[in-house]
Enzyme design. Structure first.
Site, PDB file in Angstrom:
ATOM      1  N   TYR A 152       0.840  -1.215   0.000  1.00 15.07           N
ATOM      2  CA  TYR A 152       0.000   0.000   0.000  1.00 15.07           C
ATOM      3  C   TYR A 152       0.871   1.260   0.000  1.00 15.07           C
ATOM      4  O   TYR A 152       0.625   2.208  -0.759  1.00 15.07           O
ATOM      5  CB  TYR A 152      -0.894  -0.045   1.240  1.00 15.07           C
ATOM      6  N   LYS A 156       1.030   4.096  -2.880  1.00 12.28           N
ATOM      7  CA  LYS A 156       0.658   5.484  -2.600  1.00 12.28           C
ATOM      8  C   LYS A 156       1.843   6.434  -2.767  1.00 12.28           C
ATOM      9  O   LYS A 156       1.654   7.606  -3.131  1.00 12.28           O
ATOM     10  CB  LYS A 156       0.063   5.584  -1.191  1.00 12.28           C
TER      11      LYS A 156
END
Ligand code: NDP
Length: 239
Positions: A152, A156
């Site tokens: 993640y 991001k």
């Protein structure tokens, strides 16, 4: 003045739904995308049409290049799109030794392929119009890193790199590209997160609301934010 149109990916619930509602209340027409929860997206669109504007729903997986292109081409045949909010995202947390290839790709592809698949077809029309807003929903995890979120945080952080680079390419065309980096926001995404534990590190000692993020996105989408580009705006309660 004709109404502007904003496409919000992942607008069937959570932050995306709050963004769609807020932009519609600000007088924009909205396109809500979803991948599974079509009925929820349809219900929000219906609610927003009652405010007097237009609202479309498009159902496609942002990881799927062909499906994304087909859906966006169909939308572009019906309407101009002035603003894109790349909000669709997923988590699949695991300590790195246990992180599967499937979980890596599900998270990275949704964020990064999703950004490319949705944004790329919309850029040339923005360039020709000499106006546009591209808003990418990143995460504070992409700025600081986070245990159990290598996939993640990588996705991001990658989105932040894309934001800064595309901002440089498009600045002279009056198109702004910015990222929003939320902390812990009260949506289904954090349903299984150890909230009490995380809140010990949040100076405001509470989770944020989807509406608080939506209000920041609405500002970035507006004329008022016309001289701001290439930025990462954190909204974290001080985390
Ligand atoms: P939710 O889980 O509540 O909603 C996710 C949305 O993304 C849904 O509309 C879902 O559609 C859509 N979506 C997921 N995968 C795909 C896909 N492959 N193709 C198209 N749409 C997809 O998440 P949040 O509202 O919490 O999160 C929104 C964004 O904010 C995400 O990018 C997330 O990473 C980011 N964020 C969230 C934080 C939080 O604490 N909640 C913190 C920091 C960032 P459907 O309903 O059809 O499945």
């Amino acid at each position: 003045m004709s109404r502007k149109v904003a496409l919000i990916s992942g607008a069937s619930r959570g932050i995306g739904a709050a963004v769609a509602r807020t932009l519609a209340k600000d007088g924009l027409d909205v396109i809500l995308t979803c991948v599974q929860q079509r009925a929820a997206a349809d219900a929000i669109a219906e609610e927003l049409r009652a405010l007097g504007g237009k609202a479309w729903v498009a159902q496609f997986d942002v990881r799927d290049a062909e499906a994304s292109r087909a859906a966006i081409e169909q939308l572009l045949a019906e309407t101009e799109i002035h603003i894109v909010v790349n909000n669709a995202g997923v988590v699949a947390d695991a300590p790195f030794p246990g992180l599967t290839s499937e979980a890596w790709h599900r998270v990275v592809d949704t964020t990064l392929d999703g950004f490319f698949n949705v944004t790329q077809p919309l850029v040339m029309p923005m360039v020709r119009r000499k106006w546009g807003r591209i808003i990418n929903i990143s995460s504070i995890a992409g700025v600081t890193g986070n245990r159990g979120q290598v996939n993640y945080a990588a996705a991001k952080a990658g989105l932040i790199g894309a934001t800064k680079s595309l901002a440089l390419e498009l600045a002279s065309r009056n198109i702004t590209v910015n990222a929003v980096a939320p902390g812990l926001i009260d949506t289904e995404m954090i349903a299984s997160a150890p909230i009490e534990e995380i809140l010990k590190h949040v100076p405001m000692r509470r989770v944020g609301t989807a509406q608080e993020v939506a209000d920041l996105v609405a500002f970035i989408a507006s004329e008022k934010a016309s001289y701001m580009t290439g930025q990462v705006l954190s909204i974290t309660g001080g985390l």
